[in-house]
Design a protein around this motif. Sequence first.
Motif, PDB file in Angstrom:
ATOM      1  N   SER A   1      52.862  65.069  63.069  1.00 15.91           N
ATOM      2  CA  SER A   1      51.772  66.105  62.524  1.00 15.91           C
ATOM      3  C   SER A   1      51.665  66.122  61.090  1.00 15.91           C
ATOM      4  O   SER A   1      52.282  65.548  60.080  1.00 15.91           O
ATOM      5  N   PHE A   2      50.216  66.393  60.792  1.00 15.96           N
ATOM      6  CA  PHE A   2      49.763  66.516  59.031  1.00 15.96           C
ATOM      7  C   PHE A   2      50.096  67.457  58.533  1.00 15.96           C
ATOM      8  O   PHE A   2      50.498  67.496  57.785  1.00 15.96           O
ATOM      9  N   GLU A   3      50.312  69.011  59.378  1.00 16.21           N
ATOM     10  CA  GLU A   3      51.682  69.764  58.946  1.00 16.21           C
ATOM     11  C   GLU A   3      52.652  69.333  58.068  1.00 16.21           C
ATOM     12  O   GLU A   3      53.134  69.737  57.402  1.00 16.21           O
ATOM     13  N   GLU A   4      53.522  68.485  58.180  1.00 15.97           N
ATOM     14  CA  GLU A   4      54.547  67.953  58.600  1.00 15.97           C
ATOM     15  C   GLU A   4      54.509  67.083  57.286  1.00 15.97           C
ATOM     16  O   GLU A   4      55.328  67.770  56.471  1.00 15.97           O
ATOM     17  N   CYS A   5      53.977  66.383  56.688  1.00 20.81           N
ATOM     18  CA  CYS A   5      53.628  65.501  56.367  1.00 20.81           C
ATOM     19  C   CYS A   5      52.647  66.395  55.305  1.00 20.81           C
ATOM     20  O   CYS A   5      53.723  66.395  54.112  1.00 20.81           O
ATOM     21  N   ALA A   6      52.319  66.888  55.076  1.00 20.05           N
ATOM     22  CA  ALA A   6      51.699  68.921  54.031  1.00 20.05           C
ATOM     23  C   ALA A   6      52.935  69.162  53.657  1.00 20.05           C
ATOM     24  O   ALA A   6      53.367  69.175  52.318  1.00 20.05           O
ATOM     25  N   GLN A   7      53.790  69.530  54.308  1.00 21.83           N
ATOM     26  CA  GLN A   7      55.502  70.027  53.624  1.00 21.83           C
ATOM     27  C   GLN A   7      55.715  69.067  52.863  1.00 21.83           C
ATOM     28  O   GLN A   7      56.556  69.307  51.948  1.00 21.83           O
ATOM     29  N   ALA A   8      55.670  68.670  53.221  1.00 21.91           N
ATOM     30  CA  ALA A   8      57.283  66.930  52.581  1.00 21.91           C
ATOM     31  C   ALA A   8      56.343  67.024  51.664  1.00 21.91           C
ATOM     32  O   ALA A   8      57.035  67.072  50.444  1.00 21.91           O
TER      33      ALA A   8
ATOM     34  N   MET B   1      55.209  59.476  56.378  1.00 19.08           N
ATOM     35  CA  MET B   1      54.303  58.005  57.174  1.00 19.08           C
ATOM     36  C   MET B   1      53.759  59.144  58.382  1.00 19.08           C
ATOM     37  O   MET B   1      55.138  60.055  59.152  1.00 19.08           O
ATOM     38  N   LEU B   2      52.510  58.770  58.911  1.00 21.95           N
ATOM     39  CA  LEU B   2      52.413  59.354  60.199  1.00 21.95           C
ATOM     40  C   LEU B   2      52.307  58.278  61.244  1.00 21.95           C
ATOM     41  O   LEU B   2      51.504  57.356  61.068  1.00 21.95           O
ATOM     42  N   ASP B   3      53.227  58.730  61.896  1.00 20.16           N
ATOM     43  CA  ASP B   3      52.952  57.904  63.334  1.00 20.16           C
ATOM     44  C   ASP B   3      52.737  58.552  64.228  1.00 20.16           C
ATOM     45  O   ASP B   3      52.860  58.693  65.807  1.00 20.16           O
TER      46      ASP B   3
ATOM     47  N   ASN C   1      44.253  57.073  65.753  1.00 21.35           N
ATOM     48  CA  ASN C   1      46.108  57.080  65.394  1.00 21.35           C
ATOM     49  C   ASN C   1      44.632  56.769  63.727  1.00 21.35           C
ATOM     50  O   ASN C   1      45.321  57.393  63.176  1.00 21.35           O
ATOM     51  N   ILE C   2      43.427  56.240  63.720  1.00 19.20           N
ATOM     52  CA  ILE C   2      42.319  56.540  62.537  1.00 19.20           C
ATOM     53  C   ILE C   2      42.620  57.448  62.058  1.00 19.20           C
ATOM     54  O   ILE C   2      42.348  56.899  61.235  1.00 19.20           O
ATOM     55  N   ALA C   3      41.858  58.003  62.445  1.00 18.29           N
ATOM     56  CA  ALA C   3      41.050  59.271  62.513  1.00 18.29           C
ATOM     57  C   ALA C   3      41.908  60.534  61.802  1.00 18.29           C
ATOM     58  O   ALA C   3      42.439  61.118  60.525  1.00 18.29           O
ATOM     59  N   PHE C   4      43.866  60.146  62.395  1.00 16.78           N
ATOM     60  CA  PHE C   4      44.988  60.585  62.096  1.00 16.78           C
ATOM     61  C   PHE C   4      45.816  60.527  60.703  1.00 16.78           C
ATOM     62  O   PHE C   4      45.838  61.332  60.501  1.00 16.78           O
ATOM     63  N   THR C   5      45.720  59.209  60.775  1.00 15.08           N
ATOM     64  CA  THR C   5      46.264  58.676  59.450  1.00 15.08           C
ATOM     65  C   THR C   5      45.097  58.767  58.061  1.00 15.08           C
ATOM     66  O   THR C   5      45.920  59.422  57.552  1.00 15.08           O
ATOM     67  N   LYS C   6      43.963  58.787  58.352  1.00 16.31           N
ATOM     68  CA  LYS C   6      43.218  58.940  57.074  1.00 16.31           C
ATOM     69  C   LYS C   6      43.068  60.529  57.040  1.00 16.31           C
ATOM     70  O   LYS C   6      43.276  60.335  55.684  1.00 16.31           O
ATOM     71  N   LYS C   7      43.413  61.174  57.874  1.00 13.61           N
ATOM     72  CA  LYS C   7      43.606  62.484  56.976  1.00 13.61           C
ATOM     73  C   LYS C   7      44.914  62.570  56.103  1.00 13.61           C
ATOM     74  O   LYS C   7      44.894  63.375  55.309  1.00 13.61           O
ATOM     75  N   VAL C   8      45.671  62.095  56.748  1.00  8.44           N
ATOM     76  CA  VAL C   8      46.510  62.180  55.640  1.00  8.44           C
ATOM     77  C   VAL C   8      46.487  61.877  54.243  1.00  8.44           C
ATOM     78  O   VAL C   8      47.062  62.150  53.118  1.00  8.44           O
ATOM     79  N   VAL C   9      45.956  60.679  54.188  1.00  6.28           N
ATOM     80  CA  VAL C   9      46.150  60.003  53.450  1.00  6.28           C
ATOM     81  C   VAL C   9      44.656  60.051  52.949  1.00  6.28           C
ATOM     82  O   VAL C   9      44.887  60.029  51.121  1.00  6.28           O
TER      83      VAL C   9
END
Length: 282
Positions: free
Chosen positions: A87-94, A103-105, A114-122
């Motif tokens: 989740s994006f939220e977990e990445c933000a918390q970390a 790592m967003l899996d 997968n591209i859209a999800f990963t790009k959001k974290v990047v």
Amino acid sequence: MKFAPMKEILELAEERQVAYGAFVTVSFDSALAAIEAGSELNVPVIFITGNDCVALMGGFEGTVETVKRAAANATVPIALHLDHSKSFEECAQAINAGYSSVMLDGSSLPFEENIAFTKKVVDLAHPLGITVEGELGKLVGEEGDLVVKGPEAAQTDPAEAKEFVERTGVDCLAVSIGTQHGHYIAAPKLNIERLKAIHAVVDVPLVLHGGSGTPAEQVQESIRNGIRKINVATDVLTAMIDEYVAQAGAPGFKYNTAIYPKVKDAMKELIKGKMNQFRFES
């Protein structure tokens, strides 16, 4: 202390044409084992923590503080990496807690998602100097709630890998070439030809998950062909548990704190062996 960006450690691995291990940590002593190993060998240390590890150390803030305490006397760069987040939220918390890499899996998602999800974290991480790892393909075995069966059909497609890296801007890419999570039932055979094809079209460091139990000669061949980070979890936990069992079964064993330094040293020796294996002279 501030954790080192994992990107810088992987760039050093690329320069030296080696791989650096990313080791699971679930406690102060498991973190200390890797830090002592890396400091003695002058090898940077990358820690991988999934949600299960984070929970054992009291959440993201607790994990950061635990590793920082263990790293108080470290003489090498230390990176703290969130592994297989869904989740994006977990990445933000970390990131907010002090992690230097996430790592967003999204490997179980359709390619475009997968591209859209990963790009959001990047887009969140890069302005803050945080490294982002993406993943394409699925490892056979179990990782959390995901169970993957079947060999080559799940492996990473080189053309998709190229497009994924270009469109997301990830700093490194985890690829599936025949390893698996957990203990192997049958001896693995890494798909080095597929790895070569990925390496030829992707210009970021490549990551090998499922580094436990993979034969050294296959690991080293993967390093020759672009692997720069190798995740090791099961082997570390096995070393920990096997030493507990060995100590408890020894003549005259007493239940006291003397067992813990011996367990830490068992993990340390396992990690030193992996570090030396991954930085072999080609």
